[in-house]
Scaffold this active site. Structure first.
Site, short mmCIF file in Angstrom:
data_model
loop_
_atom_site.label_atom_id
_atom_site.label_comp_id
_atom_site.label_asym_id
_atom_site.label_seq_id
_atom_site.Cartn_x
_atom_site.Cartn_y
_atom_site.Cartn_z
N PHE A 151 -5.87 -0.26 6.12
CA PHE A 151 -4.58 -0.55 5.35
C PHE A 151 -4.08 0.82 4.87
O PHE A 151 -2.87 0.68 4.50
CB PHE A 151 -5.23 -1.18 3.97
CG PHE A 151 -6.08 -2.67 4.41
CD1 PHE A 151 -5.93 -3.25 5.51
CD2 PHE A 151 -6.71 -3.12 3.36
CE1 PHE A 151 -6.46 -4.42 5.77
CE2 PHE A 151 -7.33 -4.28 3.77
CZ PHE A 151 -7.16 -4.88 4.67
N GLU A 178 0.83 -1.23 -0.09
CA GLU A 178 0.11 0.07 -0.17
C GLU A 178 0.94 1.36 -0.08
O GLU A 178 0.50 2.41 -0.60
CB GLU A 178 -1.04 0.05 1.22
CG GLU A 178 -2.12 -0.94 1.06
CD GLU A 178 -1.90 -2.36 1.37
OE1 GLU A 178 -0.66 -2.47 1.89
OE2 GLU A 178 -3.02 -2.99 1.55
N HIS A 225 -9.98 -4.30 11.61
CA HIS A 225 -10.79 -4.11 10.41
C HIS A 225 -12.19 -3.65 10.64
O HIS A 225 -13.13 -3.84 10.11
CB HIS A 225 -11.04 -5.66 10.28
CG HIS A 225 -9.99 -6.27 9.18
ND1 HIS A 225 -8.55 -6.31 9.59
CD2 HIS A 225 -10.02 -7.09 8.17
CE1 HIS A 225 -7.71 -6.96 8.68
NE2 HIS A 225 -8.69 -7.42 7.66
#
Lengths: 341, 316
Positions: free
Chosen positions: A99, A73, A142
């Site tokens: 992320f 990323e 998450h």
């Protein structure tokens, strides 16, 4: 420029129009932008998979401009920036905003700074879109919603649409914009449906929307919180002026201030961490600029100041709900009435 | 991986171009070092005295439309690519006529006309931007190559590996140029890198390791690498071994590094070669030096005469 061909500000459709899910509204904005302008391309982890980004990347009409990437990323954000500086208009897509934290050097030191650092001699037409919010016992890495943290960095626009109509119009506006935009889509909104015009259209970045009208209390709530707050208003027919800022930054403070000057009360419902966050910012700005109008201290309803839990009972306690929002609204409404002039 | 030999068949024009650019970088850096203690430049300076051959040999093969992404040691490579000297000086002097209008400082230089889309002060990150330029070219944005220019210490950052990997997977028109001066600030390479830079790079793409103090060797290897990247043969890696004579930052010599002019000075080596092969006379060399001094005088005068940026015009 092809973009001038559709640069219009549609009024929200009244109903009876084509219904689309939030997910497909996002997909359609990307697809139409790619058809309109060959400089637009999408890049990201699983971007080229039909299930990529919860299905929002499926069946795009220019698959040659949809690129999957390795799990890199940080560099991929730099790649997108380099491409934006070389004449293209990238959309960098992420399954989850957690992320993005891997790419903080690129987002904060590079993407956000590139225009200010050179006195805005360069354009950075880069959109970073990412899903936010909880899943199903997904835990602390998450489930986050980090729009407040990103909004603190000068050089980034932060957009958090709550309806399919806003999602399509604001994403098109983001792609058309010549500065970096972070576009945050809540996972729990993905299956919501709403009227969405078929043709491509943009909505102004930095303009709030009223979701409910009232005079007793101003509620500011972005993204999923706006939909939950609307449900709370409708459940109990509350006298609430509900404002969805739609863009966290730039913030439509004028609309919020005008409402607070009328209601005298403010509640900010923000599905994000509390400390130095978006809710704190709205409360501070309203206190600074409309102190005289306030008849009660501004209130915040946010996540607790700790990481997300996983087990069902813990999740149900951690996250605000329409019921808890309703309670907070009723409490504020039951206070001393606003002094009207 | 090759250790190429200097090309003794170089044309006089080309050799003169290389000498002129290297001298411009050297003499400008020396002037900055001399002026710096007077505080006329309110910005840090990362000088590249001793490293001039790397950027110069590379930029000899780059066109204005090729996009060069630089790190913090940026004055030399920016001048090599074509940034006008007066715009550099004005930026160092913090003037509105500087290449970044006084908003960038010494580490953030921009010249869109000459293919410098910006330089960065965070070691490593700009490697990815050169790959992005290569991706843009691949997706039809134009006919150019992306160039990522960085030092040996940047190869310790994850973004280095990520960038090489992606460029190689997609066979992008990208040139990676590692200016290996053997130091990360004061830490020698033996202490900062367990890996071998050439070894890592050559797993993913054609890699040449050359004497970065020999501008003819750099010029040769860069010519081959640029033409391969331009010709659709995917990313190329140039590893140039060089020496940083100065401290990491500031106008002082670095006492950790031993410099032997005969062995290490790229300008001395090129001038000796050109003189011995009859390309220049001692008089011509002296004239070149003084012409560049005058150019630097003019650039400083321009900077001193230029207005400072107006804080009232600084928008939120």
């Amino acid at each position: 420029m092809p973009w001038s061909r559709f640069d219009c500000d549609y009024a929200a459709p009244a109903g009876g129009e084509r219904e689309l899910t939030y997910c497909h509204a996002v997909r359609e904005a990307i697809d139409q932008a790619m058809q309109l302008d060959s400089r637009v391309f999408a890049i990201g982890l699983d971007a080229d998979d039909k299930f990529g980004v919860f299905g929002s990347m499926s069946d795009l009409s220019h698959p040659e401009r949809v690129l999957g990437t390795p799990i890199s990323e940080n560099a991929m954000t730099g790649v997108a920036l380099g491409a934006a500086l070389s004449g293209l208009r990238p959309i960098h897509v992420h399954l989850r905003n957690d992320f993005l934290l891997v790419a903080m050097d690129q987002i904060v030191n590079y993407v956000a700074k590139w225009q200010d650092m050179f006195d805005r001699q360069v354009q950075v037409p880069l959109v970073i879109r990412s899903v936010i919010g909880r899943g199903w016992g997904c835990g602390a890495q998450h489930s986050q919603t980090l729009h407040g943290m990103f909004a603190q960095i000068p050089g980034l626009k932060v957009i958090t649409p709550s309806t399919p109509y806003d999602a399509k119009g604001l994403l098109a506006a983001a792609i058309k914009n010549d500065s970096p935009v972070l576009f945050f889509e809540h996972r729990w909104l993905y299956k919501n449906t709403g009227a969405v015009p078929e043709e491509i259209y943009t909505l102004p970045i930095g303009k709030a929307a009223h979701l409910h009208r009232g005079n007793g209390l101003t509620v500011v709530a972005p993204s999923l919180a706006a939909i939950h707050a609307l449900k709370a208003c409708e459940n109990d027919d509350l006298d609430v002026d509900l404002i969805d800022p739609r863009t966290i930054k730039p913030l439509d403070l004028d609309t919020i201030l005008a409402s607070v000057r009328r209601t005298g009360r403010l509640l900010v419902v923000d599905y994000d961490f509390p400390f130095a966050g978006f809710a704190a910012e709205v409360c501070a700005a309203v206190t600074e600029q409309a102190f005289d109008a306030l008849v009660a201290p501004p209130q915040r309803l946010t996540f607790p100041d700790r990481g997300m839990p996983a087990a069902g009972p813990l999740e149900r306690s951690y996250y605000p709900t329409p019921e808890r929002i309703g309670e907070a609204m009723r409490e504020l409404l039951a206070g001393q009435p606003a002094v009207t002039v | 991986m090759t250790d190429s030999q200097p090309n003794s068949t170089i044309r006089r024009d080309d050799a003169l171009w290389l000498l002129r650019r290297m001298r411009l970088i050297r003499q400008t850096s020396e002037r900055i070092a001399k002026l710096y203690p007077t505080d006329v430049m309110e910005t840090p300076v990362h000088l590249c005295i001793g490293q001039e051959a790397v950027a110069t040999g590379l930029c000899h093969h780059l066109r204005d439309e090729d996009k060069l992404f630089l790190g913090h040691r940026t004055h030399g490579p920016a001048l090599a690519k074509g940034l006008p000297l007066e715009k550099l000086m004005a930026e160092l002097y913090g003037r509105s006529t500087g290449c970044s209008h006084g908003y960038g400082g010494s580490m953030h230089l921009l010249d869109l006309e000459h293919g410098l889309p910006g330089s960065s002060a965070i070691v490593g990150g700009s490697i990815a931007l050169g790959v992005g330029a290569g991706l843009a070219a691949e997706l039809g944005a134009g006919h150019f190559v992306g160039v990522s220019y960085f030092g040996d210490a940047a190869t310790n950052a994850g973004v280095f590996y990520e960038s090489l990997n992606f460029a190689a997977l997609r066979a992008l028109p990208v040139l990676f140029v590692c200016e290996d001066n053997g130091f990360s600030n004061v830490m020698p390479k033996s202490e900062h890198s367990a890996h071998d830079i050439v070894g890592v790079a050559s797993q993913m793409m054609p890699t040449a390791s050359i004497d970065g103090t020999d501008v003819l060797a750099v010029n040769d290897a860069a010519g081959r690498a640029v033409s391969r990247a331009r010709g659709g043969q995917g990313p190329q890696f140039l590893h140039c071994r060089t020496k940083r004579w100065m401290k990491h930052q500031g106008p002082e010599r670095c006492d950790l590094i031993e410099v032997d002019i005969e062995r290490d000075c790229p300008i001395h080596k090129l001038e000796r070669f050109m003189a011995s092969s009859g390309m220049v006379t001692p008089r011509e060399l002296a004239d070149l030096r003084s012409a560049i001094e005058s150019e630097i005088d003019a650039a400083i005068e321009f900077a001193e005469r230029s207005p400072r940026p107006d804080p009232n015009l600084m928008e939120a």
